[in-house]
Design a protein around this motif. Structure first.
Motif, PDB file in Angstrom:
ATOM      1  N   GLU A 124       0.688  -1.563  -0.272  1.00 21.39           N
ATOM      2  CA  GLU A 124      -0.175   0.342   0.489  1.00 21.39           C
ATOM      3  C   GLU A 124       1.307   1.036   0.236  1.00 21.39           C
ATOM      4  OE1 GLU A 124      -4.140  -2.145   2.697  1.00 21.39           O
ATOM      5  OE2 GLU A 124      -2.279  -0.784   3.389  1.00 21.39           O
ATOM      6  N   HIS A 125       2.142   1.264   0.865  1.00 19.28           N
ATOM      7  CA  HIS A 125       2.752   2.252   0.266  1.00 19.28           C
ATOM      8  C   HIS A 125       3.443   2.623  -0.821  1.00 19.28           C
ATOM      9  CE1 HIS A 125       7.141   4.031   0.899  1.00 19.28           C
ATOM     10  NE2 HIS A 125       6.456   4.983   1.929  1.00 19.28           N
ATOM     11  N   GLU A 126       4.079   1.672  -1.742  1.00 14.45           N
ATOM     12  CA  GLU A 126       4.663   1.917  -2.257  1.00 14.45           C
ATOM     13  C   GLU A 126       3.562   2.359  -3.767  1.00 14.45           C
ATOM     14  OE1 GLU A 126       7.955   1.631  -3.580  1.00 14.45           O
ATOM     15  OE2 GLU A 126       8.042   1.595  -1.889  1.00 14.45           O
ATOM     16  N   GLU A 127       2.304   1.621  -3.442  1.00 12.74           N
ATOM     17  CA  GLU A 127       0.575   2.292  -4.063  1.00 12.74           C
ATOM     18  C   GLU A 127       0.632   3.937  -4.122  1.00 12.74           C
ATOM     19  OE1 GLU A 127      -4.140   1.486  -5.229  1.00 12.74           O
ATOM     20  OE2 GLU A 127      -2.932  -0.170  -4.411  1.00 12.74           O
ATOM     21  N   LEU A 128       1.126   4.263  -2.698  1.00 14.65           N
ATOM     22  CA  LEU A 128       0.891   5.105  -2.606  1.00 14.65           C
ATOM     23  C   LEU A 128       1.489   6.190  -2.868  1.00 14.65           C
ATOM     24  CD1 LEU A 128      -0.985   7.628  -1.001  1.00 14.65           C
ATOM     25  CD2 LEU A 128       0.610   6.908   1.167  1.00 14.65           C
ATOM     26  N   LEU A 129       2.732   6.213  -3.038  1.00 13.64           N
ATOM     27  CA  LEU A 129       3.740   6.476  -3.286  1.00 13.64           C
ATOM     28  C   LEU A 129       3.819   7.048  -5.063  1.00 13.64           C
ATOM     29  CD1 LEU A 129       6.997   5.165  -1.195  1.00 13.64           C
ATOM     30  CD2 LEU A 129       6.265   7.485  -1.066  1.00 13.64           C
ATOM     31  N   ASP A 130       3.425   5.917  -5.583  1.00 15.60           N
ATOM     32  CA  ASP A 130       2.738   5.827  -7.297  1.00 15.60           C
ATOM     33  C   ASP A 130       2.232   6.955  -7.710  1.00 15.60           C
ATOM     34  OD1 ASP A 130       5.295   4.290  -7.286  1.00 15.60           O
ATOM     35  OD2 ASP A 130       4.169   2.427  -7.788  1.00 15.60           O
ATOM     36  N   ARG A 131       0.910   6.908  -6.933  1.00 19.13           N
ATOM     37  CA  ARG A 131      -0.054   7.506  -6.779  1.00 19.13           C
ATOM     38  C   ARG A 131       0.489   9.487  -6.173  1.00 19.13           C
ATOM     39  NH1 ARG A 131      -5.262   4.918  -4.448  1.00 19.13           N
ATOM     40  NH2 ARG A 131      -6.721   6.841  -6.058  1.00 19.13           N
ATOM     41  N   LEU A 132       0.834   9.069  -5.686  1.00 25.02           N
ATOM     42  CA  LEU A 132       1.252  10.510  -5.431  1.00 25.02           C
ATOM     43  C   LEU A 132       2.462  11.715  -6.248  1.00 25.02           C
ATOM     44  CD1 LEU A 132       1.955  10.839  -1.679  1.00 25.02           C
ATOM     45  CD2 LEU A 132      -0.029  11.735  -2.408  1.00 25.02           C
ATOM     46  N   THR A 133       3.259  10.469  -7.155  1.00 27.66           N
ATOM     47  CA  THR A 133       4.144  10.913  -7.857  1.00 27.66           C
ATOM     48  C   THR A 133       3.522  11.409  -9.387  1.00 27.66           C
ATOM     49  OG1 THR A 133       6.062   9.281  -7.425  1.00 27.66           O
ATOM     50  CG2 THR A 133       6.037   9.970  -9.392  1.00 27.66           C
ATOM     51  N   ASP A 134       2.100  10.292  -9.652  1.00 27.85           N
ATOM     52  CA  ASP A 134       1.285  10.388 -10.818  1.00 27.85           C
ATOM     53  C   ASP A 134       0.383  11.791 -10.668  1.00 27.85           C
ATOM     54  OD1 ASP A 134       2.221   8.097 -11.654  1.00 27.85           O
ATOM     55  OD2 ASP A 134       0.303   7.102 -11.240  1.00 27.85           O
ATOM     56  N   VAL A 135       0.207  12.204  -9.519  1.00 31.38           N
ATOM     57  CA  VAL A 135      -0.578  13.706  -9.463  1.00 31.38           C
ATOM     58  C   VAL A 135       0.357  14.812  -9.737  1.00 31.38           C
ATOM     59  CG1 VAL A 135      -1.157  15.055  -7.292  1.00 31.38           C
ATOM     60  CG2 VAL A 135      -2.360  12.641  -7.746  1.00 31.38           C
ATOM     61  N   LEU A 136       1.811  14.516  -9.055  1.00 28.35           N
ATOM     62  CA  LEU A 136       2.644  15.966  -8.880  1.00 28.35           C
ATOM     63  C   LEU A 136       3.716  16.094 -10.571  1.00 28.35           C
ATOM     64  CD1 LEU A 136       4.918  15.106  -5.252  1.00 28.35           C
ATOM     65  CD2 LEU A 136       3.616  17.063  -5.926  1.00 28.35           C
ATOM     66  N   CYS A 137       3.914  15.004 -11.259  1.00 28.34           N
ATOM     67  CA  CYS A 137       3.862  14.826 -12.570  1.00 28.34           C
ATOM     68  C   CYS A 137       3.041  14.053 -13.195  1.00 28.34           C
ATOM     69  CB  CYS A 137       5.940  14.406 -12.894  1.00 28.34           C
ATOM     70  SG  CYS A 137       6.384  14.137 -13.871  1.00 28.34           S
ATOM     71  N   PRO A 138       2.228  14.154 -13.660  1.00 33.16           N
ATOM     72  CA  PRO A 138       1.476  13.067 -14.556  1.00 33.16           C
ATOM     73  C   PRO A 138       2.407  12.466 -15.931  1.00 33.16           C
ATOM     74  CG  PRO A 138       0.548  15.342 -14.083  1.00 33.16           C
ATOM     75  CD  PRO A 138       1.667  15.443 -13.586  1.00 33.16           C
ATOM     76  N   ASP A 139       2.803  13.355 -16.405  1.00 37.01           N
ATOM     77  CA  ASP A 139       4.275  12.926 -17.297  1.00 37.01           C
ATOM     78  C   ASP A 139       4.888  13.047 -18.082  1.00 37.01           C
ATOM     79  OD1 ASP A 139       4.987  12.442 -20.497  1.00 37.01           O
ATOM     80  OD2 ASP A 139       4.154  14.299 -21.296  1.00 37.01           O
ATOM     81  N   PRO A 140       5.564  11.960 -16.960  1.00 38.76           N
ATOM     82  CA  PRO A 140       7.133  11.564 -16.213  1.00 38.76           C
ATOM     83  C   PRO A 140       7.306  11.653 -17.821  1.00 38.76           C
ATOM     84  CG  PRO A 140       5.298   9.099 -16.805  1.00 38.76           C
ATOM     85  CD  PRO A 140       4.774  10.377 -17.277  1.00 38.76           C
ATOM     86  N   ASN A 141       7.424  11.456 -19.259  1.00 38.83           N
ATOM     87  CA  ASN A 141       8.095  11.404 -20.620  1.00 38.83           C
ATOM     88  C   ASN A 141       8.307  13.009 -20.897  1.00 38.83           C
ATOM     89  OD1 ASN A 141       8.595   9.116 -19.506  1.00 38.83           O
ATOM     90  ND2 ASN A 141       7.207   9.222 -20.743  1.00 38.83           N
ATOM     91  N   HIS A 142       7.811  14.006 -20.029  1.00 29.71           N
ATOM     92  CA  HIS A 142       7.660  15.208 -20.656  1.00 29.71           C
ATOM     93  C   HIS A 142       9.479  15.599 -20.752  1.00 29.71           C
ATOM     94  CE1 HIS A 142       8.320  17.272 -16.791  1.00 29.71           C
ATOM     95  NE2 HIS A 142       8.615  16.543 -16.121  1.00 29.71           N
ATOM     96  N   GLU A 143       9.645  16.495 -21.594  1.00 30.57           N
ATOM     97  CA  GLU A 143      10.702  17.006 -21.535  1.00 30.57           C
ATOM     98  C   GLU A 143      10.876  18.329 -20.906  1.00 30.57           C
ATOM     99  OE1 GLU A 143      11.620  18.947 -25.722  1.00 30.57           O
ATOM    100  OE2 GLU A 143      11.246  16.678 -26.421  1.00 30.57           O
ATOM    101  N   GLY A 144      12.244  18.156 -19.982  1.00 30.18           N
ATOM    102  CA  GLY A 144      12.543  19.667 -18.988  1.00 30.18           C
ATOM    103  C   GLY A 144      11.772  18.935 -17.932  1.00 30.18           C
ATOM    104  N   PRO A 145      12.217  20.283 -16.696  1.00 31.14           N
ATOM    105  CA  PRO A 145      11.935  19.960 -15.193  1.00 31.14           C
ATOM    106  C   PRO A 145      10.403  19.608 -14.829  1.00 31.14           C
ATOM    107  CG  PRO A 145      12.818  21.993 -15.977  1.00 31.14           C
ATOM    108  CD  PRO A 145      12.578  21.593 -16.598  1.00 31.14           C
ATOM    109  N   CYS A 146       9.960  19.581 -14.249  1.00 31.44           N
ATOM    110  CA  CYS A 146       8.529  19.292 -13.909  1.00 31.44           C
ATOM    111  C   CYS A 146       7.608  20.552 -13.636  1.00 31.44           C
ATOM    112  CB  CYS A 146       8.148  18.610 -13.138  1.00 31.44           C
ATOM    113  SG  CYS A 146       8.079  16.684 -12.296  1.00 31.44           S
ATOM    114  N   ASP A 147       7.281  21.338 -14.115  1.00 31.03           N
ATOM    115  CA  ASP A 147       6.200  22.182 -14.025  1.00 31.03           C
ATOM    116  C   ASP A 147       6.154  22.514 -12.564  1.00 31.03           C
ATOM    117  OD1 ASP A 147       5.357  23.137 -16.571  1.00 31.03           O
ATOM    118  OD2 ASP A 147       3.088  21.659 -16.300  1.00 31.03           O
TER     119      ASP A 147
END
Length: 85
Positions: free
Chosen positions: A31-54
């Motif tokens: 559950e901890h790993e899933e939560l971290l993955d979901r939070l990452t998706d919220v903070l950076c919905p497109d992990p393949n974007h160019e440049g730094p995160c917004d």
């Protein structure tokens, strides 16, 4: 994060502030790993974007083994206050 305040090298760029958001959970390792993955998706919905995160971000997670007994008790009390039976 770019150019911050020159008199404070750790400062956020003008117009932004540095925030620390804390979250305490009681979860299984899965559950901890899933939560971290979901939070990452919220903070950076497109992990393949160019440049730094917004919104520049960093995430850290510690288990109860890294906390003192007093810290663990305070977090459990806070969780129980937030989630009454």
């Amino acid at each position: 994060m770019g150019e911050g305040n020159q008199s404070d090298p750790g400062a956020a760029p003008e117009g932004r502030r540095l925030w620390q958001v804390k979250l305490a959970v009681v979860a299984t390792p899965g559950e901890h790993e899933e939560l971290l993955d979901r939070l990452t998706d919220v903070l950076c919905p497109d992990p393949n974007h160019e440049g730094p995160c917004d919104i520049p971000w960093a995430m850290h997670s510690v288990s109860e083994d890294s906390l003192s007994k007093k810290e663990r008790r305070a977090l459990v009390d806070e969780i129980e206050d937030t989630n009454p039976s």
